[in-house]
Enzyme design. Structure first.
Site, PDB file in Angstrom:
ATOM      1  N   GLU A 205      61.550  28.006  40.870  1.00 16.20           N
ATOM      2  CA  GLU A 205      61.158  27.226  39.688  1.00 16.20           C
ATOM      3  C   GLU A 205      62.207  27.341  38.582  1.00 16.20           C
ATOM      4  OE1 GLU A 205      57.233  29.178  41.143  1.00 16.20           O
ATOM      5  OE2 GLU A 205      59.390  29.499  41.353  1.00 16.20           O
TER       6      GLU A 205
ATOM      7  N   ALA B  31      62.557  40.056  77.613  1.00 13.87           N
ATOM      8  CA  ALA B  31      63.401  39.200  78.452  1.00 13.87           C
ATOM      9  C   ALA B  31      63.185  39.632  79.892  1.00 13.87           C
ATOM     10  CB  ALA B  31      64.871  39.367  78.077  1.00 13.87           C
TER      11      ALA B  31
ATOM     12  N   ALA C 134      64.635  45.074  84.339  1.00 11.25           N
ATOM     13  CA  ALA C 134      65.853  45.799  84.723  1.00 11.25           C
ATOM     14  C   ALA C 134      65.738  46.193  86.183  1.00 11.25           C
ATOM     15  CB  ALA C 134      66.023  47.042  83.861  1.00 11.25           C
TER      16      ALA C 134
ATOM     17  N   SER D  25      70.567  46.082  83.470  1.00 12.07           N
ATOM     18  CA  SER D  25      69.773  44.969  82.917  1.00 12.07           C
ATOM     19  C   SER D  25      70.627  43.900  82.249  1.00 12.07           C
ATOM     20  CB  SER D  25      68.764  45.509  81.901  1.00 12.07           C
ATOM     21  OG  SER D  25      69.450  46.092  80.807  1.00 12.07           O
TER      22      SER D  25
ATOM     23  N   TRP E 254      73.218  40.811  82.382  1.00  7.52           N
ATOM     24  CA  TRP E 254      72.239  40.211  81.492  1.00  7.52           C
ATOM     25  C   TRP E 254      71.240  39.462  82.365  1.00  7.52           C
ATOM     26  CZ3 TRP E 254      72.339  41.833  76.670  1.00  7.52           C
ATOM     27  CH2 TRP E 254      73.543  42.241  76.110  1.00  7.52           C
TER      28      TRP E 254
ATOM     29  N   ASP F 145      69.838  52.869  77.390  1.00  8.09           N
ATOM     30  CA  ASP F 145      70.794  51.778  77.147  1.00  8.09           C
ATOM     31  C   ASP F 145      71.777  52.019  75.998  1.00  8.09           C
ATOM     32  OD1 ASP F 145      69.365  50.481  79.115  1.00  8.09           O
ATOM     33  OD2 ASP F 145      68.158  49.289  77.725  1.00  8.09           O
TER      34      ASP F 145
ATOM     35  N   ARG G  62      74.273  40.177  65.725  1.00  9.83           N
ATOM     36  CA  ARG G  62      75.636  39.751  66.045  1.00  9.83           C
ATOM     37  C   ARG G  62      75.637  38.227  66.187  1.00  9.83           C
ATOM     38  NH1 ARG G  62      74.405  44.186  68.804  1.00  9.83           N
ATOM     39  NH2 ARG G  62      74.168  43.281  70.881  1.00  9.83           N
TER      40      ARG G  62
ATOM     41  N   GLU H 216      61.666  45.366  70.284  1.00 13.99           N
ATOM     42  CA  GLU H 216      62.503  45.168  71.480  1.00 13.99           C
ATOM     43  C   GLU H 216      62.544  46.504  72.191  1.00 13.99           C
ATOM     44  OE1 GLU H 216      66.165  42.709  71.642  1.00 13.99           O
ATOM     45  OE2 GLU H 216      66.084  42.858  69.467  1.00 13.99           O
TER      46      GLU H 216
ATOM     47  N   ALA I 258      59.015  49.147  78.849  1.00  8.74           N
ATOM     48  CA  ALA I 258      57.626  48.881  79.244  1.00  8.74           C
ATOM     49  C   ALA I 258      56.601  49.765  78.533  1.00  8.74           C
ATOM     50  CB  ALA I 258      57.485  49.064  80.758  1.00  8.74           C
TER      51      ALA I 258
END
Length: 381
Positions: free
Chosen positions: A58, A160, A168, A174, A176, A206, A213, A312, A315
């Site tokens: 505003e 994913a 994986a 894993s 990609w 990992d 990025r 992210e 399991a």
């Protein structure tokens, strides 16, 4: 307080909403807000909130309009604020500028505003109309609205997987599963989030960076830059197993380790070691070696003012979040590939034994990114 709106009202509010959306990535922890000032069928000023601490929508619109703001109609996507924060109240600014009418998409659930902005404008004799594209305005600020109403952030769980629901190979490989287009979208989801949560298992397996990025051009479009685009990294680490040489600890931005109160109290030397390495440690409620998810989320909303959280993880943490009932959206990126029955599953949900136990979802949207599809799901029951 809902009113009849003209075609012009709709047109200008849609413009205000599209302006608000420009701040979607950069305004946190503030909501994204847009404003358009119209006089005699002409737009005399417009603005959108860019960043917490900077002028609100505003105020920017009024600065552009100058004297022309007098007698104009203001279209604002969220109720104008009525309190002094880092900037003066917008309701007072609209009154001082002599605005004749204010059309508001949605009321602000922030207890510091919540109806007071409208009351102040009304008391000054300004005509108020509320509720035009209310759903769209609330949708734009889902995280802020949830934090204000429930003291919790909006949670998006991203997975994913392959076509057979695997994340994986058995040996942990894993990269990609999904393609470059999906990964780009995931980085945009990270940029939208105030915090990114993972489990210590993922860190040990990992060693992820957990940063945003994106190309400079994309960051510029989001009103971000390479320095200020990273969400707070949150690692659920009940037994304080975080390696001090973990990749994410060398990255720009903050990392918070969440552990159990018992573990923190029992290991003062270990805690001191983390502090020496500038790692922030937060102790929350836990049962055995599982952190209480509501305590984790509540801390992030109330102490860190986080509107949107992205999970992210592997399991175990993914299964725990689903079981907790605190996931607002499940983003499932699925690649057209098969990894086989030895590969790792998406969720650890041992409590599901019969069809009566199943957790049902509703599909909100389906998108395609390269060869992959993304399902955005919400819980059906």
């Amino acid at each position: 307080m809902h009113h009849e709106f003209s075609a012009e009202d709709r047109q200008y509010m849609q413009l205000a909403l599209s302006l608000a959306a420009k701040g979607l990535y950069s305004t946190k922890p503030n909501p994204a807000v847009g404003c358009v000032l119209v006089k005699n069928g002409e737009i005399v000023g417009s603005g959108w909130h860019r960043k917490a601490g900077e002028l609100h929508a505003e105020r920017l619109a009024m600065a552009e309009a100058g004297e022309k703001a007098k007698g104009s109609t203001a279209y604002v996507t969220l109720e104008p604020c009525s309190h002094y924060g880092r900037t003066p109240p917008c309701a007072d600014g609209l009154i001082e500028a002599g605005v004749a009418r204010v059309v508001i998409a949605a009321m602000d659930p922030n207890p510091l505003v919540a109806g007071r902005g409208v009351e102040r404008l009304s008391d000054a004799g300004i005509h108020i109309a509320v509720g035009l594209f209310e759903k769209e305005s609330l949708e734009l600020n889902k995280g802020f609205i949830k934090r204000m109403n429930r003291g919790l952030p909006y949670v998006r769980l991203k997975m994913a997987s392959s076509l057979d629901g695997r994340t994986a190979m058995a040996n942990g490989e894993s990269q990609w599963i999904t393609g470059a287009e999906s990964r780009l979208e995931v980085h945009k989801m990270r940029a939208l989030s105030g915090a990114l949560i993972t489990g210590i298992g993922t860190v040990l397996a990992d060693d992820p960076s957990m940063t945003v990025r994106l190309p400079d051009e994309a960051l510029k479009d989001m009103n971000l830059d390479a320095e200020n685009c990273h969400p707070i990294r949150v690692v659920l680490d009940p037994n304080l197993s975080m390696p001090l040489d973990a990749k994410m600890l060398q990255q720009p931005g903050r990392t918070i380790l969440m552990t159990s109160k018992q573990m923190a109290e029992a290991n003062p030397a270990l805690v001191a070691q983390f502090y020496e390495h500038k790692v922030e440690l937060v102790a929350v409620a836990a049962e055995e070696d599982r952190l209480d998810i509501e305590s984790v989320l509540s801390y992030l909303a109330q102490e860190e003012h986080i509107n949107d959280v992205m999970v992210e993880s592997g399991a175990i943490v993914a299964g725990a979040f689903i079981s907790s009932g605190f996931v607002d959206e499940l983003h499932s990126f699925i690649a057209p590939s098969l990894l086989g029955d030895e590969a790792k599953p998406m969720f650890f949900l041992p409590q599901l034994q019969t069809m009566n136990d199943k957790i049902q979802f509703r599909i909100e949207s389906v998108d395609r990114f390269g060869e992959d599809i993304r399902l955005v799901l919400t819980k059906a029951n």
